[in-house]
Write an enzyme that holds these catalytic residues in place. Structure first.
Site, PDB file in Angstrom:
ATOM      1  CG  ASN A 284      -0.914  -0.248   2.364  1.00 30.70           C
ATOM      2  OD1 ASN A 284      -0.260  -1.308   2.768  1.00 30.70           O
ATOM      3  ND2 ASN A 284      -1.032   0.669   3.370  1.00 30.70           N
ATOM      4  CG  ASP A 285      -0.059   4.148   2.950  1.00 28.20           C
ATOM      5  OD1 ASP A 285      -0.946   3.449   2.167  1.00 28.20           O
ATOM      6  OD2 ASP A 285      -0.206   4.579   4.022  1.00 28.20           O
TER       7      ASP A 285
ATOM      8  CD  GLN B 297       3.027   0.870   5.841  1.00 27.18           C
ATOM      9  OE1 GLN B 297       2.137   0.544   6.542  1.00 27.18           O
ATOM     10  NE2 GLN B 297       4.329   1.063   6.041  1.00 27.18           N
TER      11      GLN B 297
ATOM     12  CD1 TRP C  25      -2.340  -2.889   5.054  1.00 27.99           C
ATOM     13  CD2 TRP C  25      -3.121  -4.212   6.726  1.00 27.99           C
ATOM     14  NE1 TRP C  25      -1.913  -2.231   6.181  1.00 27.99           N
ATOM     15  CE2 TRP C  25      -2.277  -2.925   7.444  1.00 27.99           C
ATOM     16  CE3 TRP C  25      -3.488  -5.001   7.802  1.00 27.99           C
ATOM     17  CZ2 TRP C  25      -2.038  -2.590   8.712  1.00 27.99           C
ATOM     18  CZ3 TRP C  25      -3.323  -4.665   9.242  1.00 27.99           C
ATOM     19  CH2 TRP C  25      -2.460  -3.590   9.723  1.00 27.99           C
TER      20      TRP C  25
ATOM     21  CG  PHE D  98       1.156   1.325  10.573  1.00 27.08           C
ATOM     22  CD1 PHE D  98       1.401  -0.089  10.275  1.00 27.08           C
ATOM     23  CD2 PHE D  98      -0.278   2.027  10.862  1.00 27.08           C
ATOM     24  CE1 PHE D  98       0.239  -0.785  10.526  1.00 27.08           C
ATOM     25  CE2 PHE D  98      -1.316   1.151  11.144  1.00 27.08           C
ATOM     26  CZ  PHE D  98      -0.933  -0.427  10.975  1.00 27.08           C
TER      27      PHE D  98
ATOM     28  NE  ARG E  33      -3.267   5.471  10.667  1.00 27.98           N
ATOM     29  CZ  ARG E  33      -4.399   5.396  10.939  1.00 27.98           C
ATOM     30  NH1 ARG E  33      -4.503   5.092  12.423  1.00 27.98           N
ATOM     31  NH2 ARG E  33      -5.586   5.227  10.170  1.00 27.98           N
TER      32      ARG E  33
ATOM     33  CD  GLU F  85      -5.558   6.330   6.823  1.00 31.94           C
ATOM     34  OE1 GLU F  85      -5.580   5.498   7.800  1.00 31.94           O
ATOM     35  OE2 GLU F  85      -5.817   6.317   5.724  1.00 31.94           O
TER      36      GLU F  85
ATOM     37  CD1 TRP G 252      -7.093   2.991   2.473  1.00 30.33           C
ATOM     38  CD2 TRP G 252      -6.855   0.833   2.662  1.00 30.33           C
ATOM     39  NE1 TRP G 252      -5.908   2.778   2.941  1.00 30.33           N
ATOM     40  CE2 TRP G 252      -5.676   1.328   2.868  1.00 30.33           C
ATOM     41  CE3 TRP G 252      -7.072  -0.780   2.332  1.00 30.33           C
ATOM     42  CZ2 TRP G 252      -4.607   0.527   3.270  1.00 30.33           C
ATOM     43  CZ3 TRP G 252      -5.805  -1.501   2.787  1.00 30.33           C
ATOM     44  CH2 TRP G 252      -4.468  -0.800   3.313  1.00 30.33           C
TER      45      TRP G 252
HETATM   46  C1  FRU Z   1      -3.022   4.548   4.679  1.00 34.18           C
HETATM   47  C2  FRU Z   1      -2.472   3.938   6.021  1.00 34.18           C
HETATM   48  C3  FRU Z   1      -1.998   4.866   6.949  1.00 34.18           C
HETATM   49  C4  FRU Z   1      -0.905   3.565   7.801  1.00 34.18           C
HETATM   50  C5  FRU Z   1      -0.789   2.499   6.773  1.00 34.18           C
HETATM   51  C6  FRU Z   1      -0.828   1.139   7.098  1.00 34.18           C
HETATM   52  O1  FRU Z   1      -3.197   3.697   3.577  1.00 34.18           O
HETATM   53  O2  FRU Z   1      -3.794   3.399   6.718  1.00 34.18           O
HETATM   54  O3  FRU Z   1      -2.542   5.562   7.727  1.00 34.18           O
HETATM   55  O4  FRU Z   1       0.117   3.989   8.368  1.00 34.18           O
HETATM   56  O5  FRU Z   1      -1.915   2.548   5.671  1.00 34.18           O
HETATM   57  O6  FRU Z   1      -0.504   0.242   6.386  1.00 34.18           O
END
Ligand code: FRU
Length: 499
Positions: free
Chosen positions: A53-54, A70, A78, A110, A184, A236, A322
């Site tokens: 992800n991110d 990520q 995930w 994260f 976060r 986020e 998401w």
């Molecule tokens: C955004 C998020 C962040 C978090 C990460 C976890 O997509 O939810 O806020 O740090 O992904 O994988």
């Protein structure tokens, strides 16, 4: 059994198993025995395998653009988060490197950022080598399950060998949780006017700013956003940076991703324009702006430490949402990044807006072609001379699958309900519309890769990023009648899918 047959068999089993697990009833998805490899983009970054992800920790150092992300290397959904790692010398070719950060006794790793600590304020440097410092959120899943609110806190790690090996700071965490569940995604930059570090942190549905002299002890500065922008979800991955406007005047941009609550449902990235005085961000107006009005550009932030002689503000986002990220019909791997973009400030109807422009490194790899067929390796379709007229652009393949883009004086819309495999999630089929704010739509540039469309209107005044999963690549396009100038270019660069 020859290794290649064994691998094919393994991927068939893996693909079937995943479909069974996810209750996927789409028959066209079930015939994808390649584990979704045919959807692997030619010119977008993807992880070698498994879940991503991110984008995280993007930083430039000694000729390399670093992209951490990520990553859960053990499954295609995930899970316990790691930082995957890749580097590039040109933002186009990526070299995969070993995983940089692993979950540890403090929790999952994260999202967060990375900086070069040029003056060795942290003391992590050695023998004149400035440390590359990663600042990220540790997320303790056991504390979360036990019902405590304190399960997210900020930690640091450093590398003295260009991001290849990392040491965790023994004093972690560097910023403890004050009793807030969502706490976060630290993004750190050097505020040179006052020679100090500033951290932008997502806290529930707002942003907190902190400051530090050494990246190890942090002090609260201020809060922004309780009553600003979109609040239908949690905030986020924020990012605050200075970006001069077209006249060279200083503006500060605050990017904030929100999930859910995006313009097409699910996740999206909003931004604010204003001023930052070293302790507070003051927005310029009350307008809610979206960086991308499509469904699939989330958690994007910008590169740190781009040399002054380059001077660009470079961005990359996670090309998913998401709502359905875990269900998309790729099984060996999941998720791609957007193309890298340069952010600029431009004025639209007198109001400052962030304009997203594909980096020019990428454009040199698209070569104009005569003929009307799209290339299976990816194409770019450029349309000029629209000048406000209503325009429809359709992409299709021999299998009767099509995606339709419409732009009028007031709206942009994209219908992907017949674009290919769509039944993996009910939200994927929805038609996406947005009442745009452009004065007049003059140009469209559409980047078409194997499973995505990125639509830049008026050179990036408006951006719409959308995933698509055609059973075979789109081979044809049509543009509604009009006096438009159309240029088709084919992607001729390296095929990242073959890495
Ligand atoms: C955004 C998020 C962040 C978090 C990460 C976890 O997509 O939810 O806020 O740090 O992904 O994988």
């Amino acid at each position: 059994m020859k290794p290649i047959y064994y691998l094919i068999l393994l991927s068939i089993l893996f693909a079937c198993n995943q479909e069974a697990e996810e209750g996927n009833t789409d028959s066209s998805a079930a015939v994808d025995v390649g584990g979704g490899e045919r959807f692997r983009p030619a010119f977008h970054f993807t992880p070698p395998s498994a879940w991503m992800n991110d984008p995280n920790g993007m930083v430039y150092y000694e000729g390399e653009y670093h992209l951490f992300y990520q990553h859960y290397p053990d499954d295609n959904v995930w899970g316990p988060m790691h930082w995957g790692h890749a580097v590039s010398v040109d933002l186009v070719n990526w070299e995969h490197l070993p995983i940089a950060l692993y979950p540890d006794s403090l929790g999952y790793v994260f999202s967060g950022s990375a900086v070069i600590d040029w003056d060795n304020t942290s003391g992590f440097g050695k023998d004149g080598i400035p440390p590359m410092v990663a600042i990220f959120t540790h997320h303790d899943p056991e504390m979360e399950t036990a019902g405590f609110d304190l399960f997210q806190y900020q930690s640091v790690a450093y590398s003295l060998d260009k991001g290849r090996n990392w040491a965790l700071y023994e004093g972690n965490p560097v910023l403890d949780n004050p009793g807030i569940r969502d706490f976060r995604d630290p993004k750190v930059f050097w505020y040179s006017q006052e020679s100090k570090w500033v951290m932008t942190l997502a806290v529930k549905d707002r942003v907190h700013f902190y400051t530090s002299a050494d990246l190890k002890s942090w002090e609260f500065l201020s809060e922004f956003g309780a009553d600003d922008g979109a609040h239908d979800g949690v905030w986020e991955c924020p990012d605050l940076f200075m970006l001069p406007d077209e006249d060279g005047d200083e503006k500060w941009v605050l990017l904030v991703s929100v999930n859910p609550g995006g313009p097409q449902g699910g996740s999206a990235t909003q931004y604010f324009i204003g001023q930052f005085d070293g302790s507070e961000f003051i927005k310029e107006d009350d307008y809610t702006r979206w960086l991308d009005v499509g469904a699939d550009n989330y958690a994007g932030v910008t590169w740190s430490d781009i040399p002054a002689e380059d001077g660009r503000r470079l961005f990359i986002g996670w090309m998913s949402n998401w709502q359905y990220a875990r269900d998309v019909p790729t099984y060996n791997w999941r998720s791609a990044m957007t193309i890298p973009q340069e952010l600029r400030i431009t004025y639209v109807k007198g109001s400052p807006e962030v304009r997203s422009v594909p980096v020019n490194e990428l454009d040199t790899l698209f070569v104009p072609k005569n003929g009307s067929k799209l290339a299976s390796s990816g194409s770019k379709l450029s349309i000029e001379g629209i000048n406000g007229s209503f325009i429809t652009v359709q992409f299709s393949n021999g299998g009767g699958e099509e995606v339709t883009l419409m732009v009028s004086e007031t709206h942009i819309s994209l219908d992907r309900s017949k674009s290919g495999i769509v039944n993996f999630h009910p939200d994927f089929k929805k038609i996406h519309r947005f009442k745009h704010y452009m004065e007049v739509v003059k140009t469209l540039d559409v980047y078409i890769d194997r499973s995505s469309l990125e639509i830049f209107a008026n050179g990036g005044e408006l951006l719409m990023t959308e995933l698509v999963f055609p059973s075979e690549p789109y081979s044809d396009y049509t543009v509604s009648t009009g006096d438009f100038k159309i240029t088709l270019s084919h992607y001729t660069g390296p095929d990242l899918a073959e890495l």
